[in-house]
Design a protein around this motif. Structure first.
Motif, mmCIF file in Angstrom:
data_model
loop_
_atom_site.group_PDB
_atom_site.id
_atom_site.type_symbol
_atom_site.label_atom_id
_atom_site.label_comp_id
_atom_site.label_asym_id
_atom_site.label_seq_id
_atom_site.Cartn_x
_atom_site.Cartn_y
_atom_site.Cartn_z
ATOM 1 N N MET A 194 28.137 28.630 35.349
ATOM 2 C CA MET A 194 28.342 29.171 34.010
ATOM 3 C C MET A 194 28.000 30.658 33.967
ATOM 4 O O MET A 194 28.758 31.474 33.423
ATOM 5 C CB MET A 194 27.485 28.413 32.997
ATOM 6 N N ALA A 195 26.861 31.039 34.543
ATOM 7 C CA ALA A 195 26.432 32.432 34.507
ATOM 8 C C ALA A 195 27.410 33.332 35.243
ATOM 9 O O ALA A 195 27.670 34.470 34.820
ATOM 10 C CB ALA A 195 25.038 32.553 35.108
ATOM 11 N N GLU A 196 27.951 32.845 36.335
ATOM 12 C CA GLU A 196 28.940 33.642 37.060
ATOM 13 C C GLU A 196 30.179 33.866 36.208
ATOM 14 O O GLU A 196 30.744 34.974 36.186
ATOM 15 C CB GLU A 196 29.315 32.960 38.373
ATOM 16 N N ALA A 197 30.612 32.847 35.469
ATOM 17 C CA ALA A 197 31.761 32.994 34.575
ATOM 18 C C ALA A 197 31.457 33.994 33.465
ATOM 19 O O ALA A 197 32.301 34.829 33.104
ATOM 20 C CB ALA A 197 32.140 31.638 33.983
ATOM 21 N N ASP B 19 33.373 37.787 32.884
ATOM 22 C CA ASP B 19 33.942 38.234 31.612
ATOM 23 C C ASP B 19 33.341 39.574 31.187
ATOM 24 O O ASP B 19 34.053 40.454 30.694
ATOM 25 C CB ASP B 19 33.703 37.180 30.529
ATOM 26 N N MET B 20 32.042 39.729 31.364
ATOM 27 C CA MET B 20 31.396 40.978 30.975
ATOM 28 C C MET B 20 31.893 42.143 31.822
ATOM 29 O O MET B 20 32.221 43.218 31.302
ATOM 30 C CB MET B 20 29.878 40.835 31.090
ATOM 31 N N GLU C 128 24.206 37.894 38.633
ATOM 32 C CA GLU C 128 24.170 38.963 39.627
ATOM 33 C C GLU C 128 25.337 38.867 40.603
ATOM 34 O O GLU C 128 25.861 39.887 41.070
ATOM 35 C CB GLU C 128 22.836 38.937 40.378
ATOM 36 N N SER C 129 25.771 37.649 40.928
ATOM 37 C CA SER C 129 26.895 37.497 41.849
ATOM 38 C C SER C 129 28.184 38.057 41.277
ATOM 39 O O SER C 129 29.105 38.400 42.011
ATOM 40 C CB SER C 129 27.083 36.018 42.221
ATOM 41 N N ALA C 130 28.244 38.155 39.936
ATOM 42 C CA ALA C 130 29.424 38.724 39.285
ATOM 43 C C ALA C 130 29.294 40.229 39.086
ATOM 44 O O ALA C 130 30.172 40.851 38.485
ATOM 45 C CB ALA C 130 29.638 38.044 37.936
#
Length: 790
Positions: free
Chosen positions: A152-155, A159-160, A207-209
């Motif tokens: 979820m956090a990566e998604a 987007d950000m 952070e991965s994004a």
């Protein structure tokens, strides 16, 4: 839009723009070339709102600050842009263009072509108009699924980044100490290991994004007296070290978080924003954190206005800078002219400014903001989009099908079935009475930091931007053959009893009654849950308990459904409800998930991240307490919860057997144990195996037990899995009498449990050898491996 800015006195690329040069050399060269005013300009933000026409951002006029003159500020540069998407409703594509144009202006106006770093909120999804509203963090905790939270956090991060944002103000790693605190919905739970593992997963995903994750609130915010927001804390150093700090330690060490935000509170008279031992001594010197420390909004000014430890703005700036705060947010107040003047007249050493600006510039270099090919246009736009901004409207979708599917999966895993007498799942009911203030309210699934509840409420004429089906609507789709009658009964907190007669009439005429209770998220008293929405007791808000009691007086079975931001005492409802379904603001797909649980399409697998109290006044009531915190014969207050931390039922059954354990290990070794878990029911389901440690004799008082590991285990009917668990002795460590973390020899109990109140198998083991001291490099996790069995 040209981001290239000429650098004086050189025809070649400047060292700070050279991506082949070492980062430290680039940063040092830039700092050496900057004036004091140019350096301090990198240490503050400006609160802006993106233009819905694609023009440049406009400074946000916040009631706590004076207006900002961008024309006067920008020639020396700008450190941060505050919440370009989270200030007013703006179409994402036009907002991205607005931000890009502003970044081009910022870079073109200062001598070195340095753009700002843009940050926004992302507590339960990117807090932008039209972006996916995911379940709140308390639901992340209920899911007990770090891998899903990371996804979820990566998604969210993708987007950000797609619209030009660099930094996200999340996750909240505060451990719940008192459920009366309004910000419980923003937390992950009442156990530091659960908070640490879930929060670290979120950090890893963000952070991965490419988004800078910001840990908050460092440290002790949730330990305020009586659960009041922004109140003093009463914790001692051992509680801070063993309960409140471990999630931050884990998220920095394993998550790679690049930013930390201070807490507003003071601890023993020292505000966090002025605590050099915390922000520099522990965070940097001990934990080796090398990112940025950003101020919670207005926290530096609060050193003067609220805490009274600074005489003026310059004193506040020097105190915070010395403690270790690098960036003032949301606007410039103390790190501008007051700081510059204080350095010039010798009150604040310029070396402190250099230390902070070095961290800020290092981060900007890492983000590519000083590279010669930097382009202010984000990935979602291209150069031709500037020509016709009106054609951009609707181009960027921040709530696509993949996001919604992820939001639904998390919502389903986070729903907790607290009790069930066999009424659930509902078996083709003919007539359903749907009652309650949250039964037909679209925003009842949202927390206070969702865009509709945080910003949208101030713009009532603007559409929500996302689809929010009510439970009434999703039940109609889930039970197409049933007649569903509806009555509000009462409001969330208005105390209105006039609807009780109609509600009870509908209940008498139905096969089953679904009563949907809980909270309305808001800010600073505008809701029953959320920042500044603290409560005196954990009684249901308004007249909701009277509504529940009236329905329980009717012979029709009552299923109590909660859409809430904190746990509530349910009075008679605990024993007399046919079933209780608990959800914690489950996001835009939440009502579909709840309907699926009620119908049996979804087998509930959530577990409580916070205890549900039996009485409304027994706080603090977290499970993580020493023996004196539990029920005794010498107090008339019994804090025993109605439903314990970790509790949750399923529509199938599980059997735990065949425990094997190596019963001794040295204080620098590890234990090995194994057990078998079998799904003995008729349908697939998920068990959550929880591992607790009980230390019966220690040199300082210990909690009765504490969570040290867990595993979600999905099993088909009659399927069994063998769990093989390796438990490092480091997990038995705690802060000893001398303030150092210690592993002591002696007997321990390892409790394999379905909740903190439901041990299934207990292994009694012994640590042998010498007392041993450990530090932040200690092992933090048990290893759990799964073997297939027949």
């Amino acid at each position: 839009m040209n981001a290239d800015v000429a650098v004086e006195n050189t025809s070649a690329i400047a060292l700070w723009n050279d991506p082949t040069a070492p980062v430290s050399a680039r940063v040092d060269a830039l700092i050496d070339a900057m004036t004091l005013e140019e350096k301090t300009a990198q240490l503050f933000g400006v609160w802006v709102g993106a233009s819905d026409e694609g023009g440049e951002v406009a400074p946000h006029q916040h009631e706590m600050e004076e207006p900002v003159d961008l024309d006067a500020l920008l020639p020396t540069g700008l450190g941060q842009l505050t919440r370009p998407f989270g200030t007013v409703p703006v179409d994402p594509a036009l907002g991205a263009l607005s931000l890009a144009r502003t970044q081009a202006r910022i870079a073109a106006t200062n001598r070195f072509g340095i753009p700002a770093l843009a940050h926004d909120e992302c507590l339960a999804g990117f807090a932008a108009w039209g972006a996916t509203a995911y379940p709140v963090p308390l639901s992340w905790g209920a899911a007990f699924d770090p891998a899903l939270v990371r996804e979820m956090a990566e998604a969210i991060g993708r987007d950000m980044r797609s619209v030009g944002v660099h930094q996200g103000l999340a996750p909240v790693l505060d451990v719940v100490r008192d459920a009366r605190w309004g910000r419980v919905e923003e937390t992950i739970g009442e156990d530091p290991y659960l908070v640490g593992t879930i929060g670290t997963a979120y950090v890893q995903g963000l952070e991965s994004a490419g988004i800078v994750a910001t840990l908050k609130h460092f440290a002790g915010y949730s330990a305020s007296r009586a659960g009041r927001n922004l109140a003093p804390t009463s914790m001692g150093p051992r509680e801070r070290a063993d309960v409140l700090l471990p999630p931050f330690e884990m998220a920095i060490r394993e998550g790679g978080a690049r930013s930390v935000m201070n807490a507003y509170t003071d601890t023993d008279g020292i505000p966090s924003a002025a605590d050099e031992a915390l922000l520099t001594g522990l965070l940097r010197d001990t934990w080796d954190f090398d990112g940025t420390v950003v101020a919670d909004y207005f926290a530096i000014a609060f050193l003067k206005t609220l805490h009274g430890v600074a005489a003026d703005w310059a004193d506040a700036a020097g105190t915070a800078l010395r403690a270790g705060i690098d960036v003032e947010l949301p606007n410039v107040k103390t790190y501008g002219a007051p700081l510059t003047e204080a350095v010039a007249d010798g009150r604040v050493p310029e070396a402190l400014v250099d230390r902070a600006v070095r961290r800020v510039i290092t981060q900007k270099v890492a983000l590519g903001l000083l590279d010669p090919d930097w382009n202010p246009l984000p990935a979602a736009l291209d150069a031709t989009d500037e020509d016709d901004p009106s054609a951009l409207r609707g181009r960027i979708d921040l709530d696509g099908p993949a996001n919604r599917a992820l939001a639904r999966t998390l919502a389903e895993q986070a729903i907790v079935l607290l009790s069930n007498d066999g009424t659930l799942p509902l078996d083709r009911p003919r007539r359903i009475a749907l009652i309650g203030p949250n039964a037909d309210e679209p925003t009842a699934v949202l927390g206070c930091y969702s865009f509709p509840q945080h910003i949208g409420v101030r713009h009532p004429d603007t559409p929500l931007g996302i689809e929010l089906p009510t439970l009434r609507e999703t039940l109609a789709a889930e039970f197409p053959d049933a007649e569903i009658t509806y009555a509000r009964g009462t409001g969330v907190d208005d105390g209105d009893l006039s609807g009780l007669a109609e509600a009870t009439r509908l209940a008498r005429e139905a096969d089953v009654t679904l009563v949907v209770l809980g909270d309305r998220a808001g800010l600073f008293g505008r809701g029953t849950s959320g920042e500044g929405c603290d409560v005196a007791t954990l009684a249901l808000p308004g007249a909701q308990q009277q509504l529940l009691d009236a329905l329980l007086d009717v012979e029709t079975p009552v299923v109590t459904v909660l859409l809430a931001g904190r746990p509530y005492a349910l009075g008679r409802g605990v024993e007399e409800s046919a079933a209780i379904v608990q959800s914690f603001f489950p996001g835009e797909e939440g009502t579909r998930a709840i309907a699926g649980v009620l119908a049996g399409r979804v087998n509930p697998s959530g577990r409580l991240p916070v205890s549900v109290p039996r009485g409304p006044g027994s706080q603090p009531g977290a499970y993580l307490g020493a023996p004196l915190a539990h029920a005794s014969e010498v107090s008339s207050i019994d804090p025993t919860p109605a439903f314990a931390f970790g509790h949750g039922l399923s529509y199938t059954r599980f059997e735990w057997t065949d425990l094997a354990v190596a019963q001794e290990a040295p204080t620098d070794g590890e234990f090995a144990l194994s057990l078998t878990v079998c799904n003995t029911g008729e349908r697939s389901g998920t068990e959550v195996v929880q591992l607790y440690l009980h230390d019966p004799v220690a040199s300082v008082v210990q909690p009765v037990q504490r969570l040290i590991g867990y595993s979600r285990l999905a099993l088909e009917p009659r399927e069994a899995r063998r769990l093989r668990i390796t438990i490092p002795a480091d997990l038995a460590s705690f802060t000893g009498r001398d303030g150092r973390r210690v592993v002591e020899p002696g007997e321990l109990e390892l409790r394999l449990s379905a909740s903190s109140a439901d041990p299934r198998l207990t292994a009694r083991v012994t640590l042998t050898g010498a007392e041993r001291h450990v530090d932040h490099t200690r092992r933090l996790h048990a290893t759990i491996l799964l073997d297939q069995t027949t």
